[in-house]
Structures are given as structure tokens and as C-alpha cells.
Write a protein that holds these residues in place. Structure first.
Motif, PDB file in Angstrom:
ATOM      1  N   MET A 104      34.804  51.637  36.757  1.00  0.00           N
ATOM      2  CA  MET A 104      34.808  50.204  37.047  1.00  0.00           C
ATOM      3  C   MET A 104      35.622  49.386  36.052  1.00  0.00           C
ATOM      4  N   GLY A 105      36.071  50.001  34.975  1.00  0.00           N
ATOM      5  CA  GLY A 105      36.783  49.259  33.934  1.00  0.00           C
ATOM      6  C   GLY A 105      37.989  48.504  34.434  1.00  0.00           C
ATOM      7  N   ARG A 106      38.830  49.161  35.219  1.00  0.00           N
ATOM      8  CA  ARG A 106      40.045  48.521  35.729  1.00  0.00           C
ATOM      9  C   ARG A 106      39.705  47.375  36.677  1.00  0.00           C
ATOM     10  N   PHE A 107      38.657  47.539  37.482  1.00  0.00           N
ATOM     11  CA  PHE A 107      38.237  46.478  38.395  1.00  0.00           C
ATOM     12  C   PHE A 107      37.725  45.272  37.613  1.00  0.00           C
ATOM     13  N   VAL A 108      36.928  45.505  36.576  1.00  0.00           N
ATOM     14  CA  VAL A 108      36.426  44.406  35.753  1.00  0.00           C
ATOM     15  C   VAL A 108      37.591  43.662  35.098  1.00  0.00           C
ATOM     16  N   GLU A 109      38.586  44.403  34.622  1.00  0.00           N
ATOM     17  CA  GLU A 109      39.783  43.759  34.061  1.00  0.00           C
ATOM     18  C   GLU A 109      40.457  42.885  35.110  1.00  0.00           C
ATOM     19  N   TRP A 110      40.568  43.399  36.337  1.00  0.00           N
ATOM     20  CA  TRP A 110      41.192  42.637  37.420  1.00  0.00           C
ATOM     21  C   TRP A 110      40.400  41.361  37.687  1.00  0.00           C
ATOM     22  N   VAL A 111      39.073  41.448  37.718  1.00  0.00           N
ATOM     23  CA  VAL A 111      38.220  40.274  37.948  1.00  0.00           C
ATOM     24  C   VAL A 111      38.456  39.246  36.846  1.00  0.00           C
ATOM     25  N   GLU A 112      38.504  39.700  35.614  1.00  0.00           N
ATOM     26  CA  GLU A 112      38.701  38.771  34.500  1.00  0.00           C
ATOM     27  C   GLU A 112      40.074  38.103  34.550  1.00  0.00           C
ATOM     28  N   LEU A 113      41.080  38.854  34.982  1.00  0.00           N
ATOM     29  CA  LEU A 113      42.433  38.298  35.088  1.00  0.00           C
ATOM     30  C   LEU A 113      42.590  37.371  36.285  1.00  0.00           C
ATOM     31  N   ASN A 114      41.731  37.511  37.287  1.00  0.00           N
ATOM     32  CA  ASN A 114      41.879  36.751  38.526  1.00  0.00           C
ATOM     33  C   ASN A 114      40.726  35.791  38.782  1.00  0.00           C
ATOM     34  N   GLN A 115      40.120  35.295  37.725  1.00  0.00           N
ATOM     35  CA  GLN A 115      38.988  34.383  37.876  1.00  0.00           C
ATOM     36  C   GLN A 115      39.380  33.064  38.531  1.00  0.00           C
ATOM     37  N   ALA A 116      40.663  32.745  38.558  1.00  0.00           N
ATOM     38  CA  ALA A 116      41.110  31.499  39.171  1.00  0.00           C
ATOM     39  C   ALA A 116      41.095  31.563  40.697  1.00  0.00           C
ATOM     40  N   LEU A 117      41.053  32.762  41.261  1.00  0.00           N
ATOM     41  CA  LEU A 117      40.996  32.886  42.723  1.00  0.00           C
ATOM     42  C   LEU A 117      39.654  32.357  43.217  1.00  0.00           C
ATOM     43  N   PRO A 118      39.650  31.563  44.284  1.00  0.00           N
ATOM     44  CA  PRO A 118      38.402  30.935  44.736  1.00  0.00           C
ATOM     45  C   PRO A 118      37.252  31.918  44.978  1.00  0.00           C
ATOM     46  N   MET A 119      37.511  33.033  45.636  1.00  0.00           N
ATOM     47  CA  MET A 119      36.431  33.983  45.935  1.00  0.00           C
ATOM     48  C   MET A 119      35.904  34.628  44.650  1.00  0.00           C
ATOM     49  N   VAL A 120      36.788  34.948  43.729  1.00  0.00           N
ATOM     50  CA  VAL A 120      36.374  35.539  42.447  1.00  0.00           C
ATOM     51  C   VAL A 120      35.625  34.491  41.641  1.00  0.00           C
ATOM     52  N   GLN A 121      36.149  33.268  41.639  1.00  0.00           N
ATOM     53  CA  GLN A 121      35.518  32.176  40.904  1.00  0.00           C
ATOM     54  C   GLN A 121      34.105  31.918  41.433  1.00  0.00           C
ATOM     55  N   ALA A 122      33.932  31.967  42.741  1.00  0.00           N
ATOM     56  CA  ALA A 122      32.604  31.750  43.327  1.00  0.00           C
ATOM     57  C   ALA A 122      31.624  32.819  42.868  1.00  0.00           C
ATOM     58  N   LEU A 123      32.095  34.042  42.755  1.00  0.00           N
ATOM     59  CA  LEU A 123      31.211  35.117  42.268  1.00  0.00           C
ATOM     60  C   LEU A 123      30.878  34.925  40.808  1.00  0.00           C
ATOM     61  N   VAL A 124      31.881  34.610  40.000  1.00  0.00           N
ATOM     62  CA  VAL A 124      31.667  34.468  38.556  1.00  0.00           C
ATOM     63  C   VAL A 124      30.717  33.299  38.280  1.00  0.00           C
ATOM     64  N   LEU A 125      30.934  32.184  38.955  1.00  0.00           N
ATOM     65  CA  LEU A 125      30.088  31.005  38.734  1.00  0.00           C
ATOM     66  C   LEU A 125      28.722  31.141  39.394  1.00  0.00           C
ATOM     67  N   GLY A 126      28.654  31.932  40.462  1.00  0.00           N
ATOM     68  CA  GLY A 126      27.417  32.052  41.226  1.00  0.00           C
ATOM     69  C   GLY A 126      26.416  33.030  40.653  1.00  0.00           C
ATOM     70  N   SER A 127      26.748  33.709  39.584  1.00  0.00           N
ATOM     71  CA  SER A 127      25.800  34.688  39.034  1.00  0.00           C
ATOM     72  C   SER A 127      25.511  34.351  37.585  1.00  0.00           C
ATOM     73  N   ALA A 128      24.297  34.576  37.201  1.00  0.00           N
ATOM     74  CA  ALA A 128      23.848  34.195  35.859  1.00  0.00           C
ATOM     75  C   ALA A 128      24.264  35.236  34.833  1.00  0.00           C
ATOM     76  N   GLY A 129      25.479  35.156  34.354  1.00  0.00           N
ATOM     77  CA  GLY A 129      25.915  36.027  33.280  1.00  0.00           C
ATOM     78  C   GLY A 129      26.369  37.395  33.713  1.00  0.00           C
ATOM     79  N   LYS A 130      26.176  37.753  34.942  1.00  0.00           N
ATOM     80  CA  LYS A 130      26.650  39.051  35.416  1.00  0.00           C
ATOM     81  C   LYS A 130      28.062  38.830  35.929  1.00  0.00           C
ATOM     82  N   LEU A 131      28.326  39.191  37.208  1.00  0.00           N
ATOM     83  CA  LEU A 131      29.687  38.963  37.721  1.00  0.00           C
ATOM     84  C   LEU A 131      29.885  37.512  37.808  1.00  0.00           C
TER      85      LEU A 131
END
Length: 131
Positions: A104-131
């Protein structure tokens, strides 16, 4: 015709054998040309498919699909960014880790690099400290 013994000296048979041999040679040349063209296309395709840019696009497509799945099923699946694990929330605690940090390391890196994407941003903001 090719079964006729070489000792045959009838000019008509020999002439027919020559025509048959020329036709076979011509067919083989055409087949060789087709095979070379097909091989060339396959070699170009493998170079194109294996290029770094194409692989990055393919990985991004797959990562976005994964984000969409996580977004649709937040009550069942979660990405723990700190531990770099995909967790099945519906499983018993000893079986919760679906995939560990090795995968999962490469995927987590991708998520961190793409937090500006609306769907990724919704996941990051929608979870309490996890994704």
C-alpha cells in the motif's frame, strides 16, 4: 507434384513443379512480410505499453478507482495512512488488515500527492485522522 521422383524428365511435369515452387515461394515471402509487420507492431506496442508515462497513467487510473471504492464504502474499508494499511472494518480484529505497507505504500504516496483532487480531498477530510 513434390512427390514426383527427380528422375522424371517430362518437361510438362517439370514445368508444373517449377510453377508450384514459385507460387509456394511467393506465398512464403508474403507470409514473412506479414509476420515482420506484425512483429514490428508488437514491439512498438510493448515499448509504448511499458513506458514509464503509460505505467504512471495506468497506476493513477487504478488509484482513482481505489479512492472511489473507499469513498463509497467508508463503513467497511479504510486506509490508515500512518500505518500504510488497507483495513477491513467489518472483519474481526485479527483479520482486518487487507493489505499491508509493503503493497500500500505507493498508493498512500499517490493519495498524499493528489489530495487536491475533489474525491481524494473528500476522503481525507471525511475521516478522522485515517484516510
Amino acid at each position: 507434384m513434390s512427390r514426383t521422383p527427380d528422375s522424371t524428365s517430362d518437361p510438362a511435369i517439370l514445368q508444373t513443379m517449377v510453377v508450384a515452387a514459385k507460387l509456394e515461394a511467393s506465398n512464403l515471402r508474403e507470409e514473412l512480410t506479414r509476420c515482420r509487420a506484425q512483429l514490428g507492431r508488437l514491439e512498438q506496442g510493448s515499448r509504448s505499453d511499458g513506458s514509464r508515462g503509460d505505467l504512471d497513467v495506468a497506476f493513477s487510473d487504478l488509484a482513482m478507482a481505489m479512492v472511489n471504492v473507499l469513498h463509497r464504502f467508508p463503513e467497511f474499508m479504510e486506509l490508515d495512512r500512518e500505518r500504510r494499511e488497507l483495513v477491513d472494518l467489518s472483519a474481526k480484529p485479527s483479520e482486518r488488515v487487507v493489505m499491508g505497507k509493503e503493497r500500500m505504500g505507493r498508493f498512500v504516496e499517490w493519495v498524499e500527492l493528489n489530495q487536491a483532487l475533489p474525491m481524494v480531498q473528500a476522503l481525507v477530510l471525511g475521516s478522522a485522522g485515517k484516510l
